[in-house]
Every structure is written in structure tokens, then in C-alpha cells.
Design an enzyme around this catalytic site. Structure first.
Site, PDB file in Angstrom:
ATOM      1  N   ASP A 187       0.662  -1.480   0.168  1.00 49.12           N
ATOM      2  CA  ASP A 187      -0.290  -0.137  -0.260  1.00 49.12           C
ATOM      3  C   ASP A 187       0.737   0.808   0.097  1.00 49.12           C
ATOM      4  OD1 ASP A 187       1.081   0.591   2.625  1.00 49.12           O
ATOM      5  OD2 ASP A 187      -0.602   0.009   3.665  1.00 49.12           O
ATOM      6  N   MET A 188      -0.148   1.836   0.178  1.00 50.32           N
ATOM      7  CA  MET A 188       1.063   3.785   0.333  1.00 50.32           C
ATOM      8  C   MET A 188       1.962   3.680   0.942  1.00 50.32           C
ATOM      9  SD  MET A 188      -2.162   6.449  -1.076  1.00 50.32           S
ATOM     10  CE  MET A 188      -0.717   7.534  -0.510  1.00 50.32           C
TER      11      MET A 188
END
Length: 134
Positions: free
Chosen positions: A15-16
Site C-alpha cells: 500500500d502507500m
């Protein structure tokens, strides 16, 4: 018997924050289960063409720690229970020997009409629970 399946975490898995996205653990354990039944000689394409498929009926999982980009993971799969149409497996994702994700997965064989059918005998005889019931 414990089946082991190696995974490398790629950037696309994260994810980020650079942490493995939670749903990807389900992908990892699915790949490991598919590899395990393939090694047992189960031709899933032939089963499907014969009108029988594996379907996950129940999944229970725990996220214990995070994996990150470029980690090397191992998925260990063990048979917990086998019945006529049902197979329950325990799966653990490890990083450097430490459990970071665990799951208990129950799969059943289903026909094209969506009804449970018996596991193929040649597969069922190979699926021996790692820890027999007491």
C-alpha cells in the site's frame, strides 16, 4: 506433511505505506494451496472440465505482523481435517521464521450446479492431517 511455498513481496503488493496490503495475504495462501494440491497430482483443470471445482467455504485469519516490500516470505500449509467433501487446512505466512499471518481455510468440492461432491478418492487418500484428532 508441511508444504512450503516461497513468496517475494513486490512493490505492487504494498500500500502507500510500503506495507503488504491486507488482501494480498489471501492471494499468497491461495497460491500456496494451489501449489500444494498440484504437487499431490491434482489436475484442477481436469477437475473443472469434469464439472468439479474447489471452493473456499470458510476462512478465518489473523494478521500478526506486517510484511514489506522485498521481504521473503514462506507460506506453510498443513492439512487439519479431511471429510468426504471438505478439506480444512491451516496456513502460516512466515518472515525469517516468525509467523506474521495465520489462516484456517475450509474448501469443498462443488459440481456445476453448486452442490458439494466428494473429494476425488485419489486426492483424499493423500490428504493426511498433520496432527491427527485425539
Amino acid at each position: 506433511m508441511t508444504h512450503r511455498f516461497d513468496i517475494r513481496v513486490y512493490y505492487e503488493d504494498t500500500d502507500m505505506g510500503g506495507v503488504v496490503y491486507h488482501a494480498n495475504y489471501l492471494r499468497y495462501i491461495e497460491r500456496a494451496r494451489s501449489d500444494y494440491v498440484r504437487e499431490l497430482g491434482n489436475d484442477q483443470n481436469a477437475m473443472r472440465e469434469g464439472g468439479v471445482v474447489w471452493v473456499v467455504r470458510r476462512l478465518e485469519c489473523d494478521y500478526l505482523a506486517t510484511a514489506k516490500f522485498d521481504d521473503r516470505l514462506v507460506v506453510e500449509t498443513e492439512v487439519a481435517d479431511v471429510s468426504g467433501a471438505r478439506l480444512t487446512m491451516t496456513q502460516t505466512v512466515l518472515r525469517e521464521g516468525q509467523s506474521i499471518f495465520t489462516a484456517t481455510v475450509t474448501a469443498v468440492c462443488m459440481n456445476a450446479a453448486g452442490r458439494p461432491v466428494r473429494l476425488p478418492a485419489e486426492i483424499r487418500t493423500q490428504l493426511v492431517p498433520t496432527r491427527p484428532k485425539t
